[in-house]
Design an enzyme around this catalytic site. Structure first.
Site, short mmCIF file in Angstrom:
data_model
loop_
_atom_site.label_atom_id
_atom_site.label_comp_id
_atom_site.label_asym_id
_atom_site.label_seq_id
_atom_site.Cartn_x
_atom_site.Cartn_y
_atom_site.Cartn_z
N GLY A 169 0.83 -1.20 0.00
CA GLY A 169 0.00 0.00 0.00
C GLY A 169 0.86 1.24 0.00
O GLY A 169 2.08 1.20 0.20
N THR A 172 0.37 9.02 2.26
CA THR A 172 1.19 10.23 2.26
C THR A 172 2.40 10.08 3.17
O THR A 172 3.38 10.80 3.02
CB THR A 172 0.36 11.44 2.70
OG1 THR A 172 -0.29 11.14 3.92
CG2 THR A 172 -0.69 11.77 1.66
N PHE A 173 2.35 9.16 4.13
CA PHE A 173 3.48 8.94 5.04
C PHE A 173 4.60 8.18 4.37
O PHE A 173 5.76 8.27 4.77
CB PHE A 173 3.01 8.14 6.26
CG PHE A 173 2.61 6.73 5.93
CD1 PHE A 173 3.51 5.69 6.04
CD2 PHE A 173 1.33 6.45 5.48
CE1 PHE A 173 3.14 4.39 5.70
CE2 PHE A 173 0.94 5.17 5.15
CZ PHE A 173 1.86 4.13 5.26
N ARG A 175 5.36 4.23 2.00
CA ARG A 175 4.83 2.99 1.41
C ARG A 175 5.08 1.83 2.36
O ARG A 175 6.00 1.86 3.17
CB ARG A 175 5.49 2.71 0.06
CG ARG A 175 5.16 3.72 -1.02
CD ARG A 175 5.62 3.24 -2.39
NE ARG A 175 5.23 4.18 -3.44
CZ ARG A 175 6.05 4.97 -4.11
NH1 ARG A 175 7.35 4.92 -3.83
NH2 ARG A 175 5.61 5.79 -5.04
N VAL A 176 4.26 0.80 2.20
CA VAL A 176 4.45 -0.44 2.94
C VAL A 176 4.67 -1.55 1.93
O VAL A 176 3.90 -1.69 0.98
CB VAL A 176 3.24 -0.77 3.83
CG1 VAL A 176 3.45 -2.11 4.53
CG2 VAL A 176 3.03 0.34 4.86
N ASP A 289 -6.18 7.44 18.03
CA ASP A 289 -6.58 7.38 16.62
C ASP A 289 -7.16 6.02 16.26
O ASP A 289 -6.80 5.42 15.25
CB ASP A 289 -5.39 7.71 15.71
CG ASP A 289 -5.83 8.07 14.29
OD1 ASP A 289 -7.01 8.43 14.11
OD2 ASP A 289 -5.00 7.97 13.37
#
EC number: 2.7.12.1
Length: 499
Positions: A169, A172-173, A175-176, A289
């Site tokens: 996936g 914005t942080f 990719r994994v 969160d």
């Protein structure tokens, strides 16, 4: 495109914990982590309403176009609250245009220009890990794209250890990716590769700190929080290795056309969620969160059946074992508490009214999550504070007068009542799409009523009156799942991992 260059890294044990190394850095003086992280969280949350991926359009005269159940999907390993615009804003506009132009003209000149751009960007960020001493001098073969993502290919190796298998996936942080960890006997792991952008790297450092302390407290991973195996800095990209999990409970719901989970699956998932978050609360930590995107199935394999009545395939997950993930916003009791926390749809009223928050805000989020599992859609589908409060009143009853008197947000109230006009487009939307909580029941069976009694107690307005997770685990709805005596703890909470 050249592949990432391999470097050997020392074992994690030889470099000490993240916290020890972070405190020992000899860079220029900076603000404390708790202050800087909280201010970053505050900035992030204040801007959330304008860019969250599930936002609806602003008020207009076409209320029929404002669908309660329309949820846009971001196909990433986890949903996060940073906007794409903020991620791109790290770069100057001229830099982005130049970068794209040179990529289209793949010449030797463009490669030299790209390296110069990487060098400029490297001066704006700081490396972190002791094992990444090479990272301060970015190798010529390691490149980032225009947004700061590491450019990689299937089959590449990182740290002479992780072989990239596929991309799971993107957000914005960062990719994994799915990797084979060759130092763990070929174990499949999920490797989160953070953008080479300082604000995302700082969030990753905070998450690492929390995960290391959770690992210290729960080395056998009995408390259902995602397990971190390793972390390292790869040429300016913070990388975190996790156990490989399945889809998130939201992704599975979406892929199943928002078909609600059966009540027996809701029960098991809710029970595990309460266990995991109670473990955090017992150790002076608030997640802040919680949402279906941050609850992942251990294995999301499913059985497929065909519904003749609805004329469609329906999926039923084989195992409802779950893990709680994403501790980037988790806050210890002794740390500064930013004003706004939680993703909008799961945000407690005390946060909206800026009355201060603590562990009960997680309980409110869990109540919203359980409801979503049961009906298949979000309870509070809004991005406006006033409308959010109006939905709460429509579903749960009036906001308590004591909370109204205490809040600084008096602009939402008039003469001790919510200032809300039901004859506006927004008013009609709330009236047509929200109803008292019990009217969402799909069955009159006893276990359904028990479930809604649990949700009602989790959605109590006043935090002091809200159900604790210890009490929730003793609720009659979970009676068939309890294997421990009522007073037996599933863990020893005498140790404090918050410091």
């Amino acid at each position: 495109m050249p592949h990432p260059r391999r470097y050997h890294s020392s074992e994690r044990g030889s470099r000490g914990s993240y916290h020890e190394h972070y405190q020992s850095r000899k860079h220029k003086r900076r603000r404390s982590r708790s202050w800087s992280s909280s201010s970053d969280r505050t900035r992030r949350r204040r801007r959330e309403d304008s860019y969250h991926v599930r936002s609806r359009s602003s008020y207009d005269d076409h209320s029929s176009d404002r669908r309660l159940y329309d949820r846009r999907y971001c196909g990433s390993y986890r949903r996060n609250d940073y906007s794409r615009d903020r991620g791109e804003a790290y770069y100057d506009t001229d830099f982005r245009q130049s970068y794209e132009y040179h990529r289209e003209n793949s010449s030797y000149r463009s490669q030299r220009s790209s390296r110069r751009k990487h060098r400029r960007r490297r001066r704006r960020s700081r490396t972190f890990s002791r094992s990444s001493s090479h990272s301060s001098r970015r190798a010529k073969s390691v490149e980032d794209d225009a947004e700061g993502h590491l450019i990689y290919h299937v089959g590449d190796w990182l740290q002479e250890r992780y072989e990239i298998v596929s991309t799971l996936g993107e957000g914005t942080f960062g990719r994994v990716v799915q990797c084979v960890d060759h130092r763990r006997g070929g174990t499949q792991v999920a490797l989160k590769i953070i953008k080479n952008v300082e604000k995302y790297k700082e969030a990753a450092r905070l998450e690492i700190n929390v995960l290391e302390k959770i690992n210290e407290k729960d080395p056998d991973n009995k408390n259902l929080c995602v397990q971190m195996f390793d972390w390292f800095d790869y040429h300016g990209h913070m990388c975190i290795s996790f156990e490989l999990l399945g889809l998130s409970t939201f992704d599975f719901l979406k892929d199943n056309n928002y078909l609600p989970y059966p009540i027996h699956q809701v029960r098991h998932m809710a029970f595990q969620l309460c266990q995991a978050v109670k473990f955090l609360h017992d150790n002076k930590l608030t997640h802040t969160d919680l949402k279906p995107e941050n609850i992942l199935f251990v294995n999301s394999d499913y059985e497929l059946t065909y519904n003749l009545e609805k004329k469609r395939d329906e999926r039923s997950v084989k195992s409802t074992a779950v893990r709680v993930v994403d501790f980037g916003s988790a806050t210890f009791d002794h740390e500064h508490h930013s004003t706004i926390v939680s993703t909008r749809h799961y945000r407690a009223p005390e946060v909206i009214l800026e009355l201060g928050w603590s562990q009960p805000c997680d309980v409110w989020s869990i109540g919203c999550i359980i409801f979503e599992y049961y009906v298949g859609f979000t309870l509070f589908q809004t991005h406006d504070n006033r409308e959010h409060l109006a939905m709460m009143e429509r579903i749960l009853g009036p906001v308590p007068s004591r909370m109204i008197r205490k809040t600084r947000k008096q602009k939402y109230f008039y003469r001790g009542r919510l200032d809300w006009d039901e004859n506006t487009s927004a008013g009609r939307y709330v009236r047509e799409n929200c109803k008292p909580l019990r009217r969402y029941l799909t069955s009159e069976a006893e276990d359904h009523h028990q479930l809604f009694d649990l949700i009602e107690n989790m959605l109590e307005y006043e935090p002091a009156k809200r159900l604790t997770l210890g009490e929730a685990l003793q609720h009659p709805f979970f009676a068939c799942l309890r294997t421990e005596p009522p007073n037996t703890k599933l863990w020893d909470s005498s140790r404090d991992i918050s410091r």
